[in-house]
Design an enzyme around this catalytic site. Structure first.
Site: not given
Length: 374
Positions: A19, A104, A207-208, A231
């Protein structure tokens, strides 16, 4: 790889769209689902806003008719309110899966004791999970979390064990602390340690992950049961096609030329128009995606500016038509960090939050966020 089993749900490939506030609306989820399979989670929904039937929140929890499984992430700090929200989702058939947000790192969340701050309070964390699972019926409940508040206050191993004990269906770990925010490098070794500690439910790594090959390396290095992508898919919805290929053992990867990227951009803006029911709102919302889509491509500053300030679909399409459709995929430079990359000096927490990690007291009722989306 094996499929991801979350209670009665079976997800293939074992890939989850994280999300992201202002990003993972129904338009973006549709765009990603068109590329490949997985679990696609909506923007964060606040439990208080849901049980109070806030109009904006109820709009955010709508799914496309063919969207299955329907996945909702909830944020809450009060066990009773979280339980009521989960029960509402289960009884009213609003979703097929509930994820709980304990990752978050933004100040407006952590200063209220929520998100990545909450697992520090072990007993409160357990109480929230217990109420969520108890009220979920047959719906699987999962948890997404970070390593902890900072390196002096790591919580992920305790939190993972508590989640396993309370009947959570899976845990996902973002390999950063809250103070890291999105800076530095994700600690994949922490994912491996969590996988060693939590043995009866799936452990997912986050992550990454900027490419399918990053995901493959994470799985090989940590032994995790699947990946959560945030991302890495900004401006790259075809990453889900790459991830599906990777999970199937294929080295095939999408390398779209600029003309193909322009077509996806057009599709994205069109879906946003359907999502918001307003072309100006949709095109304005799309502006933040332009730089992500064009990263690595050679595009003049004036054209980039016009694309990023378009106020109508016609103007956006006029700019897209000026892109060189034959310009090839720019290579590795395209698979580098996008979105937020900053770290923080400190984590904003409620007064005295670190005094007692076993305090069961719920933060003041006024601390509960009343708006969804993060």
């Amino acid at each position: 790889m094996e499929s991801l089993k979350l209670g009665a749900l079976e997800v293939w490939p074992p890939v989850v769209l994280a999300p992201m506030a202002g990003i993972t609306n129904s338009a973006f989820r549709t765009l990603c689902r068109e590329q490949g399979g997985g679990l696609f989670v909506c923007e964060m929904i606040t439990t208080r806003a849901l049980v109070e039937r806030n109009a904006k929140t109820l709009r955010m929890i709508r799914f496309a008719p063919d969207e299955r499984p329907r996945s909702v992430q909830l944020y809450g700090i009060d066990p009773q309110t979280v339980g009521r929200a989960v029960r509402m989702i289960a009884e009213e058939g609003l979703a097929d899966h509930v994820d709980l947000n304990f990752g978050c790192p933004v100040p407006k969340v952590t200063r209220r004791g929520g998100g990545s701050a909450l697992p520090y309070k072990r007993n409160l964390f357990r109480a929230i999970l217990r109420e969520a699972v108890r009220n979920a019926g047959t719906l699987p409940v999962t948890v997404k979390m970070r390593k902890g508040i900072d390196d002096d206050h790591l919580t992920y191993l305790d939190a993972g064990r508590i989640a396993e004990q309370e009947g959570v269906a899976a845990v996902a770990l973002h390999g950063r602390t809250a103070v890291q925010h999105y800076g530095g490098t994700a600690d994949w070794e922490a994912v491996a340690r969590l996988k060693e500690a939590v043995t009866t439910i799936p452990v997912l790594g986050n992550g990454d992950i900027w490419s399918a090959d990053d995901a493959r390396r994470m799985i090989e290095r940590t032994g995790c049961d699947g990946v959560v992508v945030g991302r890495g898919c900004l401006g790259r919805p075809w990453l889900f096609a790459d991830l599906a290929a990777m999970c199937a053992g294929s080295d095939e990867r999408a390398r779209p030329a600029l003309g193909e990227v322009a077509a996806v951009m057009d599709r994205h803006a069109t879906l946003l128009t359907e999502c918001f029911g307003s072309e100006p709102t949709a095109v304005t919302d799309f502006r933040k995606h332009v730089g992500w889509y064009l990263k690595g491509f050679t595009v003049g500053a004036d054209l980039r500016r016009r694309l990023a300030t378009s106020s109508s679909l016609a103007a956006l399409r006029e700019g897209l038509a000026e892109l060189d459709p034959a310009q090839p995929w720019p290579g590795e430079v395209a698979d580098t960090p996008r979105g937020k990359t900053n770290a923080r000096d400190r984590v904003h927490l409620p007064a005295g939050w670190l005094d007692d990690p076993y305090d069961l007291a719920v933060p003041d009722a006024g601390a509960e966020l009343d708006t969804s989306g993060g």
